[in-house]
Design an enzyme around this catalytic site. Structure first.
Site, PDB file in Angstrom:
ATOM      1  N   SER A 258       0.848  -1.187   0.000  1.00 23.45           N
ATOM      2  CA  SER A 258       0.000   0.000   0.000  1.00 23.45           C
ATOM      3  C   SER A 258       0.880   1.232   0.000  1.00 23.45           C
ATOM      4  CB  SER A 258      -0.909   0.022   1.234  1.00 23.45           C
ATOM      5  OG  SER A 258      -0.129   0.218   2.408  1.00 23.45           O
ATOM      6  N   LYS A 259       0.292   2.352  -0.421  1.00 22.59           N
ATOM      7  CA  LYS A 259       1.056   3.585  -0.518  1.00 22.59           C
ATOM      8  C   LYS A 259       1.484   4.103   0.847  1.00 22.59           C
ATOM      9  CE  LYS A 259      -3.240   6.279  -0.761  1.00 22.59           C
ATOM     10  NZ  LYS A 259      -4.094   7.092  -1.645  1.00 22.59           N
ATOM     11  N   ARG A 260       0.891   3.607   1.925  1.00 18.56           N
ATOM     12  CA  ARG A 260       1.282   4.056   3.255  1.00 18.56           C
ATOM     13  C   ARG A 260       2.645   3.498   3.660  1.00 18.56           C
ATOM     14  NH1 ARG A 260      -1.193   8.603   4.514  1.00 18.56           N
ATOM     15  NH2 ARG A 260      -3.442   8.482   4.202  1.00 18.56           N
ATOM     16  N   LYS A 261       3.061   2.398   3.033  1.00 17.64           N
ATOM     17  CA  LYS A 261       4.320   1.759   3.427  1.00 17.64           C
ATOM     18  C   LYS A 261       5.336   1.674   2.301  1.00 17.64           C
ATOM     19  CE  LYS A 261       2.243  -0.922   7.151  1.00 17.64           C
ATOM     20  NZ  LYS A 261       2.083  -2.250   7.784  1.00 17.64           N
ATOM     21  N   ARG A 486       5.680  10.934   2.991  1.00 20.89           N
ATOM     22  CA  ARG A 486       5.509   9.649   3.687  1.00 20.89           C
ATOM     23  C   ARG A 486       6.793   9.235   4.385  1.00 20.89           C
ATOM     24  NH1 ARG A 486       3.120   7.884  -1.483  1.00 20.89           N
ATOM     25  NH2 ARG A 486       0.886   8.306  -1.373  1.00 20.89           N
TER      26      ARG A 486
END
Length: 497
Positions: A258-261, A486
């Protein structure tokens, strides 16, 4: 390589133009490309653009450009044509409506007239009763007189698949063997929405049949939808294709990528200086189809590397074997990707390395966009690097003395930075969109324009002074901007040593 099918092989990928092209699209695209090319078949690109609420007008061309950048080409598609077009679902709506009428006539589908409020009440009551939320079939057997009355008053409706009340649906997954779902666990899925556009399920099956797709190679997250698709094939009286559900790409902690990680945008990897051959090689490692039984693992800078880890696309076409794919989720390890990219860079000749720099990080287009932002702020050309270095750096991690406003705590500053990330993910990167969106966020959270923009400047450039902020963000690009934010937030979450 598996045996050649007696039927001409036809496979497809069907990305949705809802933003930057996803690295998962490239992963599944590569697998479809290999499967088709190994068997002398056809590789089709179809654009699934029926979700108009999430449609991004520039996304389709980015999909084309990024896949071609990787070296993947297709035989049929919106931009190259083909005998089974059109290849955009938004141009096929009449085809879907005709087919859904067939399902209504044969009794395999029905109209559902509930309002959004009625459906929400249904969902809440099911949750309160500790039941899985799903459509309860209330309009499944409406008398014709009631249907006619609703139609006469122009009441909106959706069309749902009539799943058998009892029994089960089985299909074969080419990687897993037989898979069976009880009809108790299969919802009466919406096929046609109230706006007249099809859902993924209807369009997917109709298109795959009409485009003569023999093998559906997609991510394993679609396994739970496959019984609905099989029921649709049977309702139409069509032959069911072969299904291959590939293991999902995973983060290091085994969660779904996912784009969060991890950066998931192909645009990010292109703009950050990853070589297409290296990224394609890395994706070819996912799943184990290229593993060699005699390989020995080597420890290289803390990375698990195998002697056969570096290979070209032609070598993949020769050696990739779908029977070797492991169902364990392949880990999308950025550390290994960066190592692999470094290996490819070091194998370039000095001239090729120079040309690569000139077409990417130091391209005329990129430098032309940066130059006017810096020109009015320097007195000597040598100062260009001092002011513009953040455009070329991979990491910028400012310390609190740079990013922390005098009257703000570190906790509230990091919380506001996270709000910036959420906002920028959803905002088009134009001056007309960025400036009012950022100012509105500051007003809502009680941050002055100066504090607001100074924080964002510090996080993106590592400095308190830079060329014009918003213009710099646009030149730097959305994918790299989001990744920089991020990485900053992720670094702040790590415990200090």
């Amino acid at each position: 390589m598996t045996d050649i099918s007696p039927t001409p092989v036809r496979v497809r990928i069907a990305p949705s133009p809802t933003g930057d092209p996803h690295v998962g699209t490239a992963y599944i695209g590569l697998l479809n490309f290999l499967y088709a090319r190994q068997r002398g078949g056809q590789f089709v690109l179809r654009i699934e653009d029926t979700d108009r609420s999430r449609f991004v007008s520039t996304s389709e061309q980015m999909i084309f450009d990024s896949l071609r950048w990787l070296g993947l080409t297709w035989d049929e598609g919106p931009d190259v044509g083909g005998p089974y077009g059109p290849y955009r679902q938004s141009e096929r709506t009449e085809i879907y409506r005709e087919h859904v009428q067939q399902l209504l006539a044969s009794g395999h589908a029905y109209r559902s007239f509930e309002t959004a409020e009625e459906l929400e009440t249904m969902r809440k009551s099911q949750i309160a009763a500790k039941l899985p939320p799903r459509y309860n079939g209330a309009h499944r057997e409406l008398p014709q007189s009631r249907i006619d009355a609703y139609l006469a008053e122009s009441r909106p409706f959706v069309i749902r698949l009539k799943v058998p009340m009892e029994g089960e649906t089985a299909f074969r997954d080419e990687l897993r063997g037989p898979v069976t779902f009880s009809h108790n666990n299969v919802d009466d899925q919406v096929l046609l929405k109230s706006d007249g556009f099809p859902t993924y399920h209807l369009a997917n099956v109709v298109d795959d049949h009409l485009m003569r797709i023999t093998d559906v190679i997609r991510a394993e997250e679609w396994i739970s939808s496959t019984p609905k698709h099989v029921l649709l094939y049977k309702a139409f009286g069509w032959e069911v294709p072969r299904f291959w559900h590939m293991p999902l790409l995973r983060n290091l902690d085994k969660s779904k990528i996912s784009k969060r990680k991890n950066p998931v945008s192909l645009i990010y990897y292109r703009d950050s200086g990853y070589l297409p051959a290296a990224l394609l090689n890395f994706l070819g490692l996912m799943g184990g189809g290229m593993a060699q039984p005699t390989e020995q693992e080597i420890v290289s800078k803390g990375i698990n590397v195998k002697e056969g880890d570096i290979f070209s696309l032609p070598e993949m076409l020769q050696k990739f074997d779908f029977r070797r794919i492991s169902l364990g989720g392949p880990v999308f390890d950025l550390t290994k990707l960066k190592w692999l990219n470094g290996e490819y860079i070091r194998r370039l000749t000095p001239e090729a390395f120079f040309e690569t720099l000139r077409t990417t990080l130091f391209s005329d287009a990129y430098l032309r966009a940066i130059a006017p932002l810096v020109q009015t702020r320097i007195d000597t050309l040598a100062q260009f690097g001092d002011l513009a270095d953040f455009f070329f750096k991979d990491e910028v991690l400012p310390t609190p003395d740079v990013f922390l406003p005098k009257k703000r705590t570190q906790e509230e500053t990091l919380a506001f930075a996270a709000e910036h990330l959420t906002l920028l993910e959803a905002t088009p990167f134009t001056l007309e969109d960025l400036e009012p969106a950022l100012k509105k966020l500051g007003e809502e959270k009680g941050w002055s324009v100066k504090e607001n923009f100074m924080l964002l400047r510090a996080l993106l450039t590592g400095k308190t002074a830079s060329p014009p902020l918003l213009e710099s963000m646009i030149v730097f690009g959305k994918a790299r901007t989001l990744d920089r934010l991020r990485r900053f937030l992720d670094t702040q979450k790590r415990p200090s040593r």
